[in-house]
Design a protein around this motif. Sequence first.
Motif, PDB file in Angstrom:
ATOM      1  N   GLY A  26       4.469   2.952   5.557  1.00 56.06           N
ATOM      2  CA  GLY A  26       3.708   3.592   4.490  1.00 56.06           C
ATOM      3  C   GLY A  26       4.538   4.721   3.917  1.00 56.06           C
ATOM      4  O   GLY A  26       5.584   4.493   3.339  1.00 56.06           O
ATOM      5  N   GLU A  27       4.088   5.962   4.135  1.00 58.25           N
ATOM      6  CA  GLU A  27       4.833   7.132   3.685  1.00 58.25           C
ATOM      7  C   GLU A  27       5.451   7.899   4.853  1.00 58.25           C
ATOM      8  O   GLU A  27       6.064   8.941   4.658  1.00 58.25           O
ATOM      9  CB  GLU A  27       3.928   8.075   2.878  1.00 58.25           C
ATOM     10  CG  GLU A  27       3.408   7.476   1.600  1.00 58.25           C
ATOM     11  CD  GLU A  27       2.214   6.547   1.831  1.00 58.25           C
ATOM     12  OE1 GLU A  27       1.363   6.838   2.685  1.00 58.25           O
ATOM     13  OE2 GLU A  27       2.154   5.495   1.169  1.00 58.25           O
TER      14      GLU A  27
ATOM     15  N   GLU B  87       5.488   7.522  -4.765  1.00 58.11           N
ATOM     16  CA  GLU B  87       5.655   8.926  -5.166  1.00 58.11           C
ATOM     17  C   GLU B  87       5.585   9.830  -3.943  1.00 58.11           C
ATOM     18  O   GLU B  87       6.396  10.746  -3.796  1.00 58.11           O
ATOM     19  CB  GLU B  87       4.607   9.317  -6.205  1.00 58.11           C
ATOM     20  CG  GLU B  87       4.925   8.764  -7.575  1.00 58.11           C
ATOM     21  CD  GLU B  87       4.112   9.433  -8.664  1.00 58.11           C
ATOM     22  OE1 GLU B  87       3.843  10.642  -8.553  1.00 58.11           O
ATOM     23  OE2 GLU B  87       3.778   8.737  -9.612  1.00 58.11           O
ATOM     24  N   GLU B  88       4.630   9.577  -3.068  1.00 62.41           N
ATOM     25  CA  GLU B  88       4.498  10.372  -1.846  1.00 62.41           C
ATOM     26  C   GLU B  88       5.687  10.138  -0.923  1.00 62.41           C
ATOM     27  O   GLU B  88       6.229  11.082  -0.341  1.00 62.41           O
ATOM     28  CB  GLU B  88       3.184  10.031  -1.125  1.00 62.41           C
ATOM     29  CG  GLU B  88       3.001  10.767   0.195  1.00 62.41           C
ATOM     30  CD  GLU B  88       2.904  12.279   0.062  1.00 62.41           C
ATOM     31  OE1 GLU B  88       3.221  12.965   1.056  1.00 62.41           O
ATOM     32  OE2 GLU B  88       2.528  12.787  -1.015  1.00 62.41           O
TER      33      GLU B  88
ATOM     34  N   GLU C  76       9.996  -1.118  -8.029  1.00 62.31           N
ATOM     35  CA  GLU C  76       8.622  -0.691  -7.786  1.00 62.31           C
ATOM     36  C   GLU C  76       8.126   0.134  -8.973  1.00 62.31           C
ATOM     37  O   GLU C  76       8.738   1.130  -9.342  1.00 62.31           O
ATOM     38  CB  GLU C  76       8.535   0.146  -6.506  1.00 62.31           C
ATOM     39  CG  GLU C  76       8.874  -0.618  -5.247  1.00 62.31           C
ATOM     40  CD  GLU C  76       7.814  -1.641  -4.859  1.00 62.31           C
ATOM     41  OE1 GLU C  76       6.668  -1.559  -5.373  1.00 62.31           O
ATOM     42  OE2 GLU C  76       8.135  -2.532  -4.045  1.00 62.31           O
TER      43      GLU C  76
ATOM     44  N   ALA D 124       5.660   2.152  -9.224  1.00 60.97           N
ATOM     45  CA  ALA D 124       5.217   3.509  -8.906  1.00 60.97           C
ATOM     46  C   ALA D 124       6.347   4.418  -8.414  1.00 60.97           C
ATOM     47  O   ALA D 124       6.110   5.573  -8.095  1.00 60.97           O
ATOM     48  CB  ALA D 124       4.116   3.456  -7.847  1.00 60.97           C
TER      49      ALA D 124
ATOM     50  N   SER E 148       0.803  -1.219   0.000  1.00 59.44           N
ATOM     51  CA  SER E 148       0.000   0.000   0.000  1.00 59.44           C
ATOM     52  C   SER E 148       0.844   1.281   0.000  1.00 59.44           C
ATOM     53  O   SER E 148       0.294   2.373  -0.091  1.00 59.44           O
ATOM     54  CB  SER E 148      -0.932   0.009   1.219  1.00 59.44           C
ATOM     55  OG  SER E 148      -0.174   0.111   2.409  1.00 59.44           O
ATOM     56  N   THR E 149       2.156   1.154   0.084  1.00 63.44           N
ATOM     57  CA  THR E 149       3.019   2.339   0.113  1.00 63.44           C
ATOM     58  C   THR E 149       2.899   3.117  -1.196  1.00 63.44           C
ATOM     59  O   THR E 149       3.032   2.556  -2.275  1.00 63.44           O
ATOM     60  CB  THR E 149       4.490   1.933   0.355  1.00 63.44           C
ATOM     61  OG1 THR E 149       4.582   1.268   1.608  1.00 63.44           O
ATOM     62  CG2 THR E 149       5.396   3.152   0.361  1.00 63.44           C
ATOM     63  N   ASP E 150       2.641   4.395  -1.076  1.00 65.25           N
ATOM     64  CA  ASP E 150       2.604   5.295  -2.230  1.00 65.25           C
ATOM     65  C   ASP E 150       4.037   5.806  -2.412  1.00 65.25           C
ATOM     66  O   ASP E 150       4.491   6.698  -1.697  1.00 65.25           O
ATOM     67  CB  ASP E 150       1.636   6.444  -1.949  1.00 65.25           C
ATOM     68  CG  ASP E 150       1.552   7.453  -3.086  1.00 65.25           C
ATOM     69  OD1 ASP E 150       2.488   7.528  -3.919  1.00 65.25           O
ATOM     70  OD2 ASP E 150       0.553   8.182  -3.137  1.00 65.25           O
TER      71      ASP E 150
END
Length: 131
Positions: A113-114, A8-9, A95, A97, A4-6
């Motif tokens: 996460g972020e 880009e963020e 990755e 993304a 679930s890690t974004d």
Amino acid sequence: MDESTDFEELASRIRTQSQDAAGSGTDRVTIRSFQELESDALSELLEAAETDAPEPGSLTFVLSRANAELLCEREADLEDVDDLEDELGREIRVEEAMPDDTILLLDPDAVDGEELLEPESIACGIVGSDH
């Protein structure tokens, strides 16, 4: 880091984290800029990160698919990411993304996460327009 890690963020937060702490005594992310993406740049980032990370053996590279492919194309002795892992002595996560202008080197437990939990265990390479 998990599915679930974004990225880009996460990359955005890491890239600005050292600016947020300028002049203070708080822990900061190691950041290096590179003109070209090559295995020597990854080695330089690894060397810089190992001096600050409490557990340098746990550091993992996170690359975009485009950067992983570019590295393998440029290095004659590298067939794939496994060869690059062998050369660097570190795990490499590819990755989809992940931004192409950023290379991360971190302890997977340094982020949730972020959120940056252990900035001293994170290094960020910013790559120029080398693509």
